[in-house]
Design a protein around this motif. Structure first.
Motif, PDB file in Angstrom:
ATOM      1  N   HIS A   9       0.832  -1.202   0.000  1.00 54.49           N
ATOM      2  CA  HIS A   9       0.000   0.000   0.000  1.00 54.49           C
ATOM      3  C   HIS A   9       0.868   1.254   0.000  1.00 54.49           C
ATOM      4  O   HIS A   9       0.439   2.297  -0.482  1.00 54.49           O
ATOM      5  CB  HIS A   9      -0.943   0.021   1.216  1.00 54.49           C
ATOM      6  N   GLU A  34      -8.393   1.682   0.294  1.00 53.87           N
ATOM      7  CA  GLU A  34      -7.751   1.055  -0.858  1.00 53.87           C
ATOM      8  C   GLU A  34      -7.647  -0.441  -0.628  1.00 53.87           C
ATOM      9  O   GLU A  34      -7.305  -0.887   0.461  1.00 53.87           O
ATOM     10  CB  GLU A  34      -6.348   1.640  -1.052  1.00 53.87           C
ATOM     11  N   ASN A  35      -7.943  -1.212  -1.664  1.00 53.42           N
ATOM     12  CA  ASN A  35      -7.689  -2.653  -1.684  1.00 53.42           C
ATOM     13  C   ASN A  35      -6.668  -2.914  -2.782  1.00 53.42           C
ATOM     14  O   ASN A  35      -6.785  -2.350  -3.871  1.00 53.42           O
ATOM     15  CB  ASN A  35      -8.955  -3.453  -2.017  1.00 53.42           C
ATOM     16  N   ALA A  37      -4.359  -6.342  -4.603  1.00 55.72           N
ATOM     17  CA  ALA A  37      -4.236  -7.803  -4.652  1.00 55.72           C
ATOM     18  C   ALA A  37      -3.304  -8.185  -5.782  1.00 55.72           C
ATOM     19  O   ALA A  37      -3.174  -7.462  -6.769  1.00 55.72           O
ATOM     20  CB  ALA A  37      -5.606  -8.453  -4.867  1.00 55.72           C
ATOM     21  N   THR A  45      -9.859 -12.453  -7.415  1.00 58.05           N
ATOM     22  CA  THR A  45      -9.455 -11.312  -6.586  1.00 58.05           C
ATOM     23  C   THR A  45     -10.636 -10.768  -5.809  1.00 58.05           C
ATOM     24  O   THR A  45     -10.558 -10.559  -4.596  1.00 58.05           O
ATOM     25  CB  THR A  45      -8.831 -10.211  -7.462  1.00 58.05           C
ATOM     26  N   TRP A  49     -11.210 -10.668  -1.756  1.00 60.81           N
ATOM     27  CA  TRP A  49     -11.510  -9.430  -1.028  1.00 60.81           C
ATOM     28  C   TRP A  49     -12.777  -9.585  -0.194  1.00 60.81           C
ATOM     29  O   TRP A  49     -12.835  -9.136   0.944  1.00 60.81           O
ATOM     30  CB  TRP A  49     -11.667  -8.263  -1.994  1.00 60.81           C
ATOM     31  N   SER A  52     -12.166 -11.403   3.040  1.00 66.04           N
ATOM     32  CA  SER A  52     -11.254 -10.727   3.961  1.00 66.04           C
ATOM     33  C   SER A  52     -12.016  -9.622   4.689  1.00 66.04           C
ATOM     34  O   SER A  52     -12.604  -8.740   4.053  1.00 66.04           O
ATOM     35  CB  SER A  52     -10.092 -10.120   3.172  1.00 66.04           C
ATOM     36  N   HIS A  55     -10.886  -5.940   3.698  1.00 64.20           N
ATOM     37  CA  HIS A  55     -11.167  -5.624   2.296  1.00 64.20           C
ATOM     38  C   HIS A  55     -12.674  -5.555   2.039  1.00 64.20           C
ATOM     39  O   HIS A  55     -13.161  -4.670   1.333  1.00 64.20           O
ATOM     40  CB  HIS A  55     -10.531  -6.664   1.366  1.00 64.20           C
ATOM     41  N   CYS A  56     -13.402  -6.491   2.626  1.00 66.98           N
ATOM     42  CA  CYS A  56     -14.861  -6.506   2.470  1.00 66.98           C
ATOM     43  C   CYS A  56     -15.476  -5.250   3.093  1.00 66.98           C
ATOM     44  O   CYS A  56     -16.395  -4.660   2.523  1.00 66.98           O
ATOM     45  CB  CYS A  56     -15.450  -7.767   3.085  1.00 66.98           C
ATOM     46  N   ASN A  58     -14.146  -2.342   3.260  1.00 67.78           N
ATOM     47  CA  ASN A  58     -13.954  -1.252   2.302  1.00 67.78           C
ATOM     48  C   ASN A  58     -15.007  -1.310   1.200  1.00 67.78           C
ATOM     49  O   ASN A  58     -15.602  -0.288   0.835  1.00 67.78           O
ATOM     50  CB  ASN A  58     -12.563  -1.329   1.658  1.00 67.78           C
ATOM     51  N   THR A  82      -5.848  -2.933  -8.104  1.00 66.58           N
ATOM     52  CA  THR A  82      -5.998  -1.871  -7.116  1.00 66.58           C
ATOM     53  C   THR A  82      -7.420  -1.348  -7.201  1.00 66.58           C
ATOM     54  O   THR A  82      -7.947  -1.138  -8.288  1.00 66.58           O
ATOM     55  CB  THR A  82      -5.019  -0.711  -7.383  1.00 66.58           C
TER      56      THR A  82
END
Length: 88
Positions: A9, A34-35, A37, A45, A49, A52, A55-56, A58, A82
């Motif tokens: 990141h 921001e995510n 992978a 991907t 997300w 996770s 990530h989820c 977000n 991204t």
């Protein structure tokens, strides 16, 4: 990330996600997450997300009103994704 085979990141130049958003003329006041992978399959991907917690969160954040999506093939992971979120 592909050009430098770098995955973080924090940019290779020390920049934050907010710094890079601001360089593209998007207000950092609007930045909302921001995510990133590594991998070549966009569907995989997104599935990773969603499994996770961070990530989820977000993706599901109701304050997000805009997204920026990028994908490039190459590098150690075969591809880099991204996903940036904006609240404005």
């Amino acid at each position: 990330m592909v050009d430098y085979n770098y995955f973080n990141h924090t940019g290779i130049d020390g920049s934050s996600s907010e710094d890079r958003i601001e360089r593209e003329k998007y207000s950092t006041d609007c930045f909302n997450g921001e995510n990133i992978a590594g991998g070549t399959d966009p569907e995989d991907t997104v599935n990773r997300w969603l499994k996770s917690e961070g990530h989820c969160a977000n993706i599901m954040n109701p304050d997000s009103k805009a997204i920026g999506i990028g994908y490039a093939e190459g590098g150690t992971y075969g591809g880099y994704s991204t996903l940036n979120f904006g609240a404005c």
